[in-house]
Design a protein around this motif. Sequence first.
Motif: not given
Length: 500
Positions: A289, A316-318, A358, A314, A320-321, A292
């Motif tokens: 992350l 970013r929006d995958r 994604h 992977w 974080v969770p 990125q």
Amino acid sequence: MYQVLYRKWRPGVFRDTVGQPHIVKTLLAQLQSGRLAHAYLFTGSRGTGKTTVAKILARAVNCERPVGGEPCNECPACAGILDGSIPDVAEIDAASHSGVDNIRALREETVYPPVSAKYRVYIIDEAHMLSAGAFNALLKTLEEPPPHVLFILATTETHKIPVTIASRCQRFAFRRISVPEISVLLAKICSQEQTKADQAALDLLAHMADGSLRDALSLLEQCVSAGSVVTESSVRETLGLNSLEDIAQWLMGLEDLSFSLNHLQTLYSSGLELSSILGQLASVLRDLLMGQLKGDLLVTRLPLEIASALSEKWPRDRIVPAISQIQESIGQLSRVADKHLEAELCLIRLASFSPAQHNGSPAPAPQPIQRAEPAKRVPENAKPPEPAKHKDSSSPSKPARLGAHADAKQDGRWAPFLASLGPFEKPAVMASKAEVDGDTLILRTDDPYFQGILQSAEFQSAVKAFFPGGLTGDSDPSPAPAGRSLDDFLREQNDLIVSE
Ligand SMILES: [Zn+2]
């Protein structure tokens, strides 16, 4: 006598400390001008040098021959403080002396001038552990401090220090020590200790220390005693870390639950703690992350090719969770009876954070499996699953259309299809209500984890081998038949793996 590295390399003067130049500069200026505060509050995470700086300060204020504010460490005062023969400098561990009586005794002492030094110096470690009564007693002294007394309070938990105390202290915030700073110091110590270590190993140790010099030196010590040359792989082995490439590979194949859960079992069998295993997943994701966000995947310390592939899989929006999920599961590990199950659940949840939407993969996105309460979960713009090409599809009446579906178990393709499934897909299928609509298979389950399995790209293509129309859910909200629970399923899988 053998001395641990951290004690052996504890700096004796301000200029040898690492990572806190802002603090050292201010203290030296105060020492040179003689404008000292009567109380200091040193805050910051562990291993950042609070106690080390406090000890240097205690000598610096008492030194008979200071040089530019630095203690000489040789005069009778310095020597006496260093060997503990001068009673005027006291280090108090508030964790074990938290009571009001301890501070009262200290207060009574402060009214007398120092025995042989210039200042009575009280270094109170873990000051946040003092009781309310102790803080009150301390406050009285801080309100009218005798001129020959210096307090240095050190704490990792600033918010637990009463405002009344903090406001009477000069406060210095010790920052975490950066990876390059720790790495440089480790290299210096290795060369003076005549220990051979490669740069990648030192960088890894610095990284693992998380801003704490003390941790970095303890980790180095652990690795030095384990072998003659410290390499990245020897560090990983000593500290029970997997290679970054291994973890990256694992993250690449996380949706393949058979592979993923087996890999977890392999690591666990090799003696690693579950929290450490999950923590390493989170650590690689965090680095990815950061890479990125900075636009520089080299910070992941992975080969660029692998980092790029991982980053595509992977986004970013995958991540974080996923990190939140891992953190939550690590927290749960100490509270649940079946830790292994918790770790497996974590992996299954991670796998169900669908990557297909994604990663811009050219493969067709899997059709959504209808969830039990579609009204709340399906986004407004999402289309209901397409009723597959069927002779009755023109019929507006749902029951009529449903009536045309055949029980999948009566279909000739069902048995070979089941036989083709992996150990994790099969239970998910068995727990679902299965129907066939022409060439399309319809599976319904209200278990989100089974849904996750059914939505995986691998499963979708397995279906197409037998049902060319692919897989769909159905808009019929009637609940799936009660099957085995996810827990039962995982326990069986677990037994199965363990017995292998
Ligand atoms: Zn001295």
